[in-house]
Design a protein around this motif. Structure first.
Motif, PDB file in Angstrom:
ATOM      1  N   HIS A 127     -19.586  36.808 -61.670  1.00  0.00           N
ATOM      2  CA  HIS A 127     -20.085  35.827 -60.973  1.00  0.00           C
ATOM      3  C   HIS A 127     -20.092  34.904 -59.707  1.00  0.00           C
ATOM      4  CE1 HIS A 127     -17.082  36.852 -65.099  1.00  0.00           C
ATOM      5  NE2 HIS A 127     -17.064  36.751 -64.431  1.00  0.00           N
ATOM      6  N   ILE A 128     -21.719  35.481 -60.263  1.00  0.00           N
ATOM      7  CA  ILE A 128     -22.480  34.569 -58.895  1.00  0.00           C
ATOM      8  C   ILE A 128     -22.948  33.939 -58.587  1.00  0.00           C
ATOM      9  CG2 ILE A 128     -23.322  35.330 -56.339  1.00  0.00           C
ATOM     10  CD1 ILE A 128     -21.733  38.028 -55.881  1.00  0.00           C
ATOM     11  N   ARG A 129     -23.163  32.728 -58.213  1.00  0.00           N
ATOM     12  CA  ARG A 129     -24.061  31.525 -58.742  1.00  0.00           C
ATOM     13  C   ARG A 129     -25.085  31.142 -57.122  1.00  0.00           C
ATOM     14  NH1 ARG A 129     -23.112  27.166 -62.292  1.00  0.00           N
ATOM     15  NH2 ARG A 129     -25.674  26.198 -62.405  1.00  0.00           N
ATOM     16  N   ILE A 130     -26.391  30.901 -57.359  1.00  0.00           N
ATOM     17  CA  ILE A 130     -26.645  29.798 -55.921  1.00  0.00           C
ATOM     18  C   ILE A 130     -26.720  28.770 -56.022  1.00  0.00           C
ATOM     19  CG2 ILE A 130     -28.470  29.920 -54.424  1.00  0.00           C
ATOM     20  CD1 ILE A 130     -28.198  32.956 -54.489  1.00  0.00           C
ATOM     21  N   LEU A 131     -26.375  27.702 -55.237  1.00  0.00           N
ATOM     22  CA  LEU A 131     -26.335  26.064 -56.080  1.00  0.00           C
ATOM     23  C   LEU A 131     -27.496  25.853 -55.077  1.00  0.00           C
ATOM     24  CD1 LEU A 131     -23.468  25.409 -58.522  1.00  0.00           C
ATOM     25  CD2 LEU A 131     -25.697  26.313 -59.059  1.00  0.00           C
ATOM     26  N   SER A 132     -27.968  24.334 -55.333  1.00  0.00           N
ATOM     27  CA  SER A 132     -28.287  23.207 -54.138  1.00  0.00           C
ATOM     28  C   SER A 132     -28.679  22.010 -55.073  1.00  0.00           C
ATOM     29  CB  SER A 132     -30.157  24.253 -53.738  1.00  0.00           C
ATOM     30  OG  SER A 132     -30.688  22.971 -52.877  1.00  0.00           O
ATOM     31  N   ASP A 133     -28.589  21.231 -54.150  1.00  0.00           N
ATOM     32  CA  ASP A 133     -28.693  19.635 -54.532  1.00  0.00           C
ATOM     33  C   ASP A 133     -30.755  19.903 -54.986  1.00  0.00           C
ATOM     34  OD1 ASP A 133     -26.196  18.360 -53.986  1.00  0.00           O
ATOM     35  OD2 ASP A 133     -26.882  18.392 -51.671  1.00  0.00           O
ATOM     36  N   ARG A 143     -25.091  12.247 -60.081  1.00  0.00           N
ATOM     37  CA  ARG A 143     -24.664  12.846 -58.586  1.00  0.00           C
ATOM     38  C   ARG A 143     -24.449  13.816 -60.521  1.00  0.00           C
ATOM     39  NH1 ARG A 143     -23.183   9.942 -54.356  1.00  0.00           N
ATOM     40  NH2 ARG A 143     -20.821  12.231 -54.776  1.00  0.00           N
ATOM     41  N   GLU A 144     -24.593  14.670 -61.390  1.00  0.00           N
ATOM     42  CA  GLU A 144     -23.999  15.306 -62.238  1.00  0.00           C
ATOM     43  C   GLU A 144     -24.571  16.779 -61.113  1.00  0.00           C
ATOM     44  OE1 GLU A 144     -24.227  16.081 -65.895  1.00  0.00           O
ATOM     45  OE2 GLU A 144     -23.064  13.996 -66.165  1.00  0.00           O
ATOM     46  N   ASP A 145     -26.294  17.033 -60.614  1.00  0.00           N
ATOM     47  CA  ASP A 145     -26.552  18.359 -60.141  1.00  0.00           C
ATOM     48  C   ASP A 145     -26.515  18.002 -58.543  1.00  0.00           C
ATOM     49  OD1 ASP A 145     -28.448  15.810 -60.076  1.00  0.00           O
ATOM     50  OD2 ASP A 145     -30.034  17.062 -60.756  1.00  0.00           O
ATOM     51  N   TRP A 146     -25.210  16.779 -58.063  1.00  0.00           N
ATOM     52  CA  TRP A 146     -25.293  17.195 -56.795  1.00  0.00           C
ATOM     53  C   TRP A 146     -24.411  17.944 -56.583  1.00  0.00           C
ATOM     54  CZ3 TRP A 146     -25.439  12.112 -53.711  1.00  0.00           C
ATOM     55  CH2 TRP A 146     -26.467  11.010 -53.962  1.00  0.00           C
ATOM     56  N   GLU A 177     -20.160  17.594 -56.244  1.00  0.00           N
ATOM     57  CA  GLU A 177     -19.592  17.079 -57.160  1.00  0.00           C
ATOM     58  C   GLU A 177     -18.547  18.670 -57.863  1.00  0.00           C
ATOM     59  OE1 GLU A 177     -19.212  14.355 -58.550  1.00  0.00           O
ATOM     60  OE2 GLU A 177     -19.980  13.692 -57.063  1.00  0.00           O
ATOM     61  N   ARG A 178     -19.535  19.600 -58.150  1.00  0.00           N
ATOM     62  CA  ARG A 178     -19.142  20.759 -58.148  1.00  0.00           C
ATOM     63  C   ARG A 178     -17.998  21.390 -57.329  1.00  0.00           C
ATOM     64  NH1 ARG A 178     -20.842  25.576 -61.266  1.00  0.00           N
ATOM     65  NH2 ARG A 178     -18.883  26.864 -60.880  1.00  0.00           N
ATOM     66  N   LEU A 179     -17.911  21.186 -55.692  1.00  0.00           N
ATOM     67  CA  LEU A 179     -17.409  22.225 -55.043  1.00  0.00           C
ATOM     68  C   LEU A 179     -15.809  20.883 -54.856  1.00  0.00           C
ATOM     69  CD1 LEU A 179     -19.466  21.943 -52.020  1.00  0.00           C
ATOM     70  CD2 LEU A 179     -18.682  23.709 -53.408  1.00  0.00           C
ATOM     71  N   VAL A 180     -16.011  19.571 -55.292  1.00  0.00           N
ATOM     72  CA  VAL A 180     -14.951  18.861 -55.355  1.00  0.00           C
ATOM     73  C   VAL A 180     -14.316  18.962 -56.347  1.00  0.00           C
ATOM     74  CG1 VAL A 180     -14.310  16.460 -56.000  1.00  0.00           C
ATOM     75  CG2 VAL A 180     -15.593  17.029 -53.555  1.00  0.00           C
ATOM     76  N   GLY A 181     -14.706  19.490 -57.904  1.00  0.00           N
ATOM     77  CA  GLY A 181     -14.323  19.738 -58.745  1.00  0.00           C
ATOM     78  C   GLY A 181     -13.179  20.883 -58.440  1.00  0.00           C
ATOM     79  N   ARG A 194     -12.101  31.794 -55.620  1.00  0.00           N
ATOM     80  CA  ARG A 194     -13.239  30.437 -56.864  1.00  0.00           C
ATOM     81  C   ARG A 194     -13.232  30.417 -54.718  1.00  0.00           C
ATOM     82  NH1 ARG A 194      -9.595  27.725 -59.566  1.00  0.00           N
ATOM     83  NH2 ARG A 194     -10.329  26.209 -59.121  1.00  0.00           N
ATOM     84  N   GLY A 195     -14.437  30.952 -54.899  1.00  0.00           N
ATOM     85  CA  GLY A 195     -14.521  30.108 -53.436  1.00  0.00           C
ATOM     86  C   GLY A 195     -16.527  29.265 -53.244  1.00  0.00           C
ATOM     87  N   PHE A 196     -17.231  29.201 -52.089  1.00  0.00           N
ATOM     88  CA  PHE A 196     -18.183  28.493 -51.399  1.00  0.00           C
ATOM     89  C   PHE A 196     -18.158  29.399 -50.312  1.00  0.00           C
ATOM     90  CE2 PHE A 196     -20.805  26.057 -49.235  1.00  0.00           C
ATOM     91  CZ  PHE A 196     -21.441  25.565 -49.680  1.00  0.00           C
ATOM     92  N   VAL A 197     -19.788  29.549 -49.898  1.00  0.00           N
ATOM     93  CA  VAL A 197     -20.436  30.529 -48.387  1.00  0.00           C
ATOM     94  C   VAL A 197     -21.651  29.567 -48.892  1.00  0.00           C
ATOM     95  CG1 VAL A 197     -21.173  31.613 -47.165  1.00  0.00           C
ATOM     96  CG2 VAL A 197     -18.876  32.150 -48.766  1.00  0.00           C
ATOM     97  N   GLY A 198     -22.070  29.046 -47.550  1.00  0.00           N
ATOM     98  CA  GLY A 198     -23.007  28.458 -47.526  1.00  0.00           C
ATOM     99  C   GLY A 198     -23.026  27.269 -46.445  1.00  0.00           C
ATOM    100  N   SER A 199     -24.268  26.124 -46.014  1.00  0.00           N
ATOM    101  CA  SER A 199     -24.823  25.132 -45.874  1.00  0.00           C
ATOM    102  C   SER A 199     -23.854  23.397 -45.436  1.00  0.00           C
ATOM    103  CB  SER A 199     -26.043  24.658 -45.980  1.00  0.00           C
ATOM    104  OG  SER A 199     -26.094  23.601 -47.166  1.00  0.00           O
ATOM    105  N   PHE A 200     -22.926  23.621 -46.841  1.00  0.00           N
ATOM    106  CA  PHE A 200     -21.819  22.460 -46.869  1.00  0.00           C
ATOM    107  C   PHE A 200     -21.128  21.943 -46.063  1.00  0.00           C
ATOM    108  CE2 PHE A 200     -19.562  18.954 -48.743  1.00  0.00           C
ATOM    109  CZ  PHE A 200     -20.631  18.503 -49.991  1.00  0.00           C
TER     110      PHE A 200
END
Length: 520
Positions: free
Chosen positions: A296-302, A312-315, A318-322, A425-431
């Motif tokens: 359960h690891i994905r890499i996402l980008s704008d 904005r669905e693929d921004w 939206e995923r992080l706020v959700g 549930r986590g995120f590590v990135g540039s945001f």
């Protein structure tokens, strides 16, 4: 005479206004054309390169899972990039907002050059705002037959007054930057996170260093990074550096000689020796590292041209706020630049009031390298505290070992950008949690849903909120903001922004009332 001056001033202001307004409608047409030949990630193989031979059997034992290792240490983060470049035999795809022309920047450029010398295809995509006056170095790199370098959303005019005029004329367009950060070797290993390329990101700066976080990944999720890189590389915003500038062969030779010489300098050797002594590096070569394996690891980008779409669905925002608003027990947020806005503040307070433990780690005023951003954050600080949100502000002179530099630095600034929800549930990135990341820049990062990775990220959160790393911010009985220095015995409340100067405090307060939040 006065009439003449007024006329000149009036026409000047009118001209600037026309240029600024026109930029909204014609900015895209003023972008230099993307004249590069399209290219894509090279096909993977089972045993064509050292990385293939190392990883294919390992991945077979963890079918369908991606291996992940957290990289909070600056030297280890450099090592992950340098070693993967040395092991690469097929391709290097490098995508960054900032690449400094300093010790580590030139050392990693040398690693890329040496890979190209072995026949590795090297593609480098850099944001034009983050490369300063590096055209000489970039053109020198691009001169290699196996290296191609492109610039994201570049200026036609590279220096001087004409560049400033272009900035006004394209004010709307040039405000959108590529903040992505990825280092991909052979299409098999990806280093993704918050670090740019420069000494302050790799614990090698003399004045101050950033606390930051990357993840090194190998397995199915790396395909996401490959696809993201190709989308940006082949987008209309990516322009070959050779289409923007020219340099003489003698200049290029001089730059390449400097890069080669610096790679052999005493300072470089001292850094490389520290890298070789790193327990993580030794663990890699002795096959002693223990990655966390997860499906359960994905890499996402704008999207590459984020500013043009209304959907904005693929921004990423939206995923992080959700994920944050769905928190049931805890929402731990780490953001060096934190400007939640009215809506974000209301959302975090609402979470706290329904029993979710909400905590934010951000920079103190003295630790923040962008004082204006701190002014935007201060506007919401009291409301957040009154609403039950826990705040921690990173110390500018952290006592923890991670703040130290190989070259004597004692200053520190938070640069980690991460989110942990309900412990898994986590995120590590540039945001960053600010309007610029949400609406203006393209951002990228790793999302996961895994308790083991959640535990690893929680350890980093605990590290950053430790007494030697941050102040606990609270309201006293009179409703005044206080900073608790928990390194004192007993803990000491501070009345003013810790370690800050009067000028910093005045500047932050001025920005607090200016209508510039959308740019922060």
């Amino acid at each position: 005479m006065k009439k003449r001056v007024k006329k000149i001033v009036g026409w000047s202001l009118f001209t600037l206004l026309v240029m600024a307004v026109s930029s909204i409608f014609v900015a895209d047409h003023l972008l230099p054309p993307a004249s590069g030949v399209p290219s894509h990630v090279l096909p993977l193989a089972d045993d064509a390169t050292a990385l293939d031979r190392e990883l294919v059997p390992l991945l077979a034992r963890h079918d369908g899972k991606t291996g992940a290792i957290m990289l909070p240490d600056g030297v280890d983060a450099y090592a992950a990039r340098a070693i993967s470049a040395r092991q690469a035999g097929r391709s290097l795809d490098l995508q960054y907002y900032i690449w400094h022309d300093d010790l580590t920047g030139r050392m990693l450029a040398h690693e890329a050059w040496m890979a190209a010398e072995r026949g590795v295809r090297v593609r480098i995509l850099l944001d034009d705002m983050g490369i300063g006056k590096m055209d000489d170095t970039l053109l020198a790199m691009d001169s290699h037959a196996n290296i191609e370098l492109r610039v994201y959303n570049p200026f036609r005019n590279r220096t001087g007054v004409m560049r400033l005029l272009e900035m006004v004329q394209r004010a709307w367009g040039v405000n959108h930057r590529m903040h992505n950060k990825a280092w991909i070797a052979d299409g098999r290993v990806a280093v993704v996170g918050g670090r740019n390329i420069g000494v302050e990101y790799f614990s090698a700066a003399e004045e101050f260093n950033f606390h930051d976080l990357d993840m090194v990944l190998f397995g199915p999720a790396v395909a996401d990074a490959n696809a993201i890189f190709d989308d940006f590389w082949n987008s209309e915003a990516a322009v070959p550096i050779e289409a923007l500038n020219r340099k003489s062969k003698s200049t290029i030779r001089a730059v390449l000689a400097q890069i080669q010489e610096e790679s052999r300098s005493d300072e470089a050797q001292r850094y490389l020796e520290a890298m070789e002594l790193s327990p993580s590096v030794r663990g890699y070569f002795s096959q002693g590292l223990t990655p966390i394996w997860s499906e359960h690891i994905r890499i996402l980008s704008d999207p590459p041209i984020k500013w043009r779409g209304d959907d904005r669905e693929d921004w990423l925002v939206e995923r992080l706020v959700g994920d944050i608003v769905d928190a049931e027990r805890s929402a731990l947020l780490i953001s060096p630049y934190f400007v939640p806005g009215v809506q974000g503040t209301s959302g975090l307070v609402h979470l706290a009031q329904r029993g979710v433990h909400v905590a934010v780690v951000t920079n103190s005023l003295a630790a923040n390298d962008v004082v204006a951003v701190h002014g935007g954050y201060v506007r919401y600080r009291t409301t957040l505290l009154e609403g039950g949100v826990h705040l921690f502000e990173a110390r500018s002179r952290a006592e923890a070992k991670a703040a130290s530099s190989l070259f004597g630095s004692s200053g520190a600034s938070l640069h980690t950008k991460a989110i942990l929800v309900d412990g898994r549930r986590g995120f590590v990135g540039s945001f960053n949690l600010d309007p610029r990341s949400a609406n203006l820049n393209t951002e990228m990062g790793v999302l996961f849903d895994d308790p083991a990775l959640g535990a690893a990220l929680f350890e980093e959160y605990r590290h950053l909120t430790a007494p030697g790393m941050s102040y606990w911010v609270y309201l006293n009985s009179d409703g005044d903001t206080r900073w608790l220095d928990r390194t004192e015995d007993p803990p000491a409340p501070l009345k003013l922004e810790p370690d800050s100067t009067r000028l910093q405090r005045v500047s932050a307060n001025v920005v607090r009332w200016l209508p510039v939040e959308s740019q922060l």
